[in-house]
Design a protein around this motif. Structure first.
Motif, PDB file in Angstrom:
ATOM      1  N   PHE A 158      -3.946  -1.622 -16.185  1.00  0.00           N
ATOM      2  CA  PHE A 158      -4.551  -1.872 -14.325  1.00  0.00           C
ATOM      3  C   PHE A 158      -3.838  -3.359 -14.449  1.00  0.00           C
ATOM      4  CE2 PHE A 158      -7.859  -2.388 -11.559  1.00  0.00           C
ATOM      5  CZ  PHE A 158      -8.078  -1.685 -11.006  1.00  0.00           C
TER       6      PHE A 158
ATOM      7  N   LEU B  43      -6.067   2.985  -8.231  1.00  0.00           N
ATOM      8  CA  LEU B  43      -7.380   2.114  -7.730  1.00  0.00           C
ATOM      9  C   LEU B  43      -6.246   0.893  -7.826  1.00  0.00           C
ATOM     10  CD1 LEU B  43     -10.453   1.936  -7.918  1.00  0.00           C
ATOM     11  CD2 LEU B  43     -10.338   0.830 -10.329  1.00  0.00           C
ATOM     12  N   ALA B  44      -5.247   0.429  -8.212  1.00  0.00           N
ATOM     13  CA  ALA B  44      -4.769  -0.536  -7.878  1.00  0.00           C
ATOM     14  C   ALA B  44      -4.160  -0.528  -6.679  1.00  0.00           C
ATOM     15  CB  ALA B  44      -3.743  -1.213  -8.772  1.00  0.00           C
ATOM     16  N   MET B  45      -3.811   0.249  -5.959  1.00  0.00           N
ATOM     17  CA  MET B  45      -2.573   0.584  -4.983  1.00  0.00           C
ATOM     18  C   MET B  45      -4.260   0.421  -3.601  1.00  0.00           C
ATOM     19  SD  MET B  45       0.385   0.673  -4.830  1.00  0.00           S
ATOM     20  CE  MET B  45       0.887   1.045  -3.444  1.00  0.00           C
ATOM     21  N   LEU B  46      -5.494   1.156  -3.882  1.00  0.00           N
ATOM     22  CA  LEU B  46      -6.653   0.818  -2.718  1.00  0.00           C
ATOM     23  C   LEU B  46      -7.021  -0.064  -2.949  1.00  0.00           C
ATOM     24  CD1 LEU B  46      -8.665   2.578  -1.465  1.00  0.00           C
ATOM     25  CD2 LEU B  46     -10.140   2.817  -3.262  1.00  0.00           C
ATOM     26  N   THR B  47      -6.866  -0.872  -4.137  1.00  0.00           N
ATOM     27  CA  THR B  47      -7.210  -2.606  -3.953  1.00  0.00           C
ATOM     28  C   THR B  47      -6.303  -3.597  -3.270  1.00  0.00           C
ATOM     29  OG1 THR B  47      -7.953  -2.435  -6.345  1.00  0.00           O
ATOM     30  CG2 THR B  47      -8.170  -4.157  -5.218  1.00  0.00           C
ATOM     31  N   GLY B  48      -4.902  -2.785  -3.082  1.00  0.00           N
ATOM     32  CA  GLY B  48      -3.702  -3.451  -2.268  1.00  0.00           C
ATOM     33  C   GLY B  48      -4.354  -3.515  -0.931  1.00  0.00           C
TER      34      GLY B  48
ATOM     35  N   ILE C 238       0.471  -6.393  -7.139  1.00  0.00           N
ATOM     36  CA  ILE C 238      -0.218  -6.495  -6.162  1.00  0.00           C
ATOM     37  C   ILE C 238      -1.069  -7.935  -5.855  1.00  0.00           C
ATOM     38  CG2 ILE C 238      -1.632  -5.765  -4.855  1.00  0.00           C
ATOM     39  CD1 ILE C 238      -2.010  -3.044  -6.063  1.00  0.00           C
TER      40      ILE C 238
ATOM     41  N   TYR D 250     -15.956  -4.192  -9.751  1.00  0.00           N
ATOM     42  CA  TYR D 250     -14.436  -4.548  -9.249  1.00  0.00           C
ATOM     43  C   TYR D 250     -14.013  -4.337  -7.771  1.00  0.00           C
ATOM     44  CZ  TYR D 250      -9.998  -4.013  -8.243  1.00  0.00           C
ATOM     45  OH  TYR D 250      -8.722  -4.076  -8.360  1.00  0.00           O
ATOM     46  N   LEU D 251     -14.427  -3.837  -7.560  1.00  0.00           N
ATOM     47  CA  LEU D 251     -13.909  -3.915  -5.386  1.00  0.00           C
ATOM     48  C   LEU D 251     -14.652  -4.958  -5.027  1.00  0.00           C
ATOM     49  CD1 LEU D 251     -13.535  -0.104  -4.712  1.00  0.00           C
ATOM     50  CD2 LEU D 251     -11.627  -1.340  -4.715  1.00  0.00           C
TER      51      LEU D 251
ATOM     52  N   MET E 231      -7.436 -11.722  -6.332  1.00  0.00           N
ATOM     53  CA  MET E 231      -6.919 -10.422  -7.082  1.00  0.00           C
ATOM     54  C   MET E 231      -6.502 -11.572  -8.098  1.00  0.00           C
ATOM     55  SD  MET E 231      -5.213  -8.268  -4.947  1.00  0.00           S
ATOM     56  CE  MET E 231      -5.137  -7.261  -5.832  1.00  0.00           C
TER      57      MET E 231
ATOM     58  N   TYR F 106      -0.686  -3.524 -12.700  1.00  0.00           N
ATOM     59  CA  TYR F 106      -0.690  -3.227 -11.844  1.00  0.00           C
ATOM     60  C   TYR F 106      -0.963  -4.117 -10.734  1.00  0.00           C
ATOM     61  CZ  TYR F 106       1.336   1.605 -13.925  1.00  0.00           C
ATOM     62  OH  TYR F 106       1.068   2.356 -13.857  1.00  0.00           O
ATOM     63  N   LEU F 107      -1.968  -4.157 -11.200  1.00  0.00           N
ATOM     64  CA  LEU F 107      -2.939  -5.136  -9.813  1.00  0.00           C
ATOM     65  C   LEU F 107      -2.466  -6.883  -9.926  1.00  0.00           C
ATOM     66  CD1 LEU F 107      -6.901  -5.899 -10.255  1.00  0.00           C
ATOM     67  CD2 LEU F 107      -5.418  -4.315  -9.182  1.00  0.00           C
TER      68      LEU F 107
END
Lengths: 439, 37
Positions: free
Chosen positions: A75, B9-14, A82, A12-13, A49, A78-79
């Protein structure tokens, strides 16, 4: 399972940073000042994203299995916040520092690639606002779902057109090919999700074989596969997306926990309480009606923790359905591990599956603790809410921290119970919380 | 527990993508004036 989870997080990352790596790779056109370049990179990052968002809710069984699909939806939420912040920052920097570069707002005279960029921005804002505030805005679930898919799809397509149209950072031929590939993968995902998957569901229909009234305006709805094997296995406590009175193409599906044990397959039962437009109609469903299922999903199951020395269920109201599935299954297997059921309800008459739970307690090593808000006269059991004192009174002090806990009910109840268990020294990884209020 | 992991994990991605965006902006060679529509 943990190794697999880490592998998926890694993938994913990689997918999230891939567009930025592509942006950075190879010969770069000259920069245009820090803030300008930063704004462009934020736009690409937000876009990457947003693209991932479609894959996150595609319910890929293999990718969601280590986490539980409910948490992946959270998730996704949340994403989205962001990604929206990044895209808004992309626009805000240009608007504040380079307003002349944005040109005219009027789409008849503005550059088309900037107009589609603005369209994308509006779509993304609406997608997030209608989701975060769906209840507050009183948007019905079906209307929300259709608009969610439409806004997200139009927004993403507009954003792709915006990047391609501006073209400054994607001009190198290999970058064009890569962006084209990314877009193509996204299109394939859409086709699979909105056409292939529903088409497959339509070829594998289910029939309603029983609609049984239960206490507290609830129903047991039983389905059997029609002309195929159906779901061949699931873990007790998992859930399904159910479509009734509609085509699988119509986005009319709703998530429900399966209440029956997998030992009874191919028959599948759901426990459904009349709460909204869709559930309010369950009582009028006729035998033989067609239903479609997308199942099974979730990790909220005793089978996820085969080594646990015992289980405790902390349940509020209709949250009993996944626990029923687990209790029925453990009884069918002759499991003798110690079980506790804390079951909070408003009154004694509202206790769904009350009689069957009593019967199950005779076949299992199960202690049931009913907690009533409005107790009948002469009631000697617990009253009020499932709180720390109730849990402490009925949990065995010596085994309390080793049991595996399953929490399911209204969100405030589940949060309070989780906090109480943590105060009692139960480690966080022993507490499973079913998150079913997704939007 | 899972809720918290998802949040972080969402924060880390950001943070990761913002850092990459910063890197990109800082690595850019000589500056041209921004275009005007």
């Amino acid at each position: 399972v943990t190794g697999r989870a880490f592998a998926w997080i890694g993938i994913y990352l990689l997918l999230v940073v891939a567009p930025l790596v592509v942006l950075l790779a190879g010969p770069m056109p000259p920069g245009r000042g820090f803030w300008w370049d930063f704004s462009m990179a934020l736009g690409f990052a937000g876009m990457a994203m947003m693209g991932i968002q479609f894959a996150l809710t595609a319910r890929f069984k293999r990718a969601s299995a280590p986490f539980g699909v409910d948490i992946i939806y959270l998730f996704h939420r949340y994403l989205a916040l962001i990604a929206l912040a990044l895209v808004l920052a992309h626009f805000a920097i240009l608007w504040l520092l380079y307003e002349e570069a944005l040109g005219e707002l009027d789409p008849r005279v503005a550059r088309w690639e900037l107009t589609v960029g603005r369209l994308a921005l509006v779509c993304f804002v609406l997608t997030v606002v209608t989701s975060e505030f769906r209840r507050f805005l009183r948007i019905p679930y079906l209307a929300w779902r259709i608009s969610h898919v439409a806004l997200a799809t139009v927004g993403f397509a507009a954003a792709v057109a915006h990047i391609g149209g501006v073209g400054y950072y994607t001009d190198a031929p290999f970058k064009r090919v890569l962006w084209l590939a990314v877009t193509l993968i996204w299109l394939l995902l859409l086709v699979w999700l909105r056409l292939v998957k529903p088409w497959d569901q339509r070829r594998h229909p289910y029939r309603v074989v029983e609609v049984r009234p239960e206490r507290s305006n609830s129903w047991t709805l039983a389905l059997e596969p029609d002309g195929h094997a159906g779901v061949t296995r699931f873990k007790p406590g998992q859930f399904a997306w159910l479509t009734l009175r509609g085509s699988p193409f119509g986005l009319r599906e709703h998530p429900f926990s399966m209440a029956s044990a997998p030992e009874r397959l191919p028959r599948i039962e759901f426990g459904i309480k009349e709460l909204g437009d869709f559930t309010g109609e369950i009582g009028t469903v006729k035998l033989g009606e067609v239903a479609y299922l997308d199942a099974p999903y979730g990790v909220f199951s005793v089978d996820t923790y085969p080594e646990a020395p015992g289980f405790a269920f902390v349940i509020g109201g209709i949250g009993i359905t996944p626990a029923m599935s687990m209790l029925r299954s453990l009884a069918a297997r002759g499991d003798r591990r110690p079980l506790r059921l804390f079951y909070g309800n408003s009154s004694w008459d509202e206790v769904v599956f009350r009689e069957e739970i009593e019967e199950l307690a005779g076949r299992l090593d199960l202690t049931v603790v009913h907690i009533l808000q409005d107790a009948p006269e002469g009631w000697e059991g617990e009253t009020g809410y499932v709180d720390k004192a109730v849990l402490e009174r009925h949990l065995p002090a010596d085994r309390r921290t080793r049991l595996q806990y399953f929490l399911c009910g209204p969100t405030p109840m589940a949060h309070a119970a989780e906090a109480a268990l943590r105060e009692l020294g139960v480690p966080a990884h022993h507490i499973q919380n079913e998150i079913f209020e997704l939007v | 527990m899972r809720r918290r992991t998802a949040f972080w994990l969402a924060m880390l991605t950001g943070v990761l993508v913002v850092l990459m965006a910063l890197g990109f902006a800082l690595m850019q060679p000589a500056a041209l004036p921004p275009p005007v529509s």
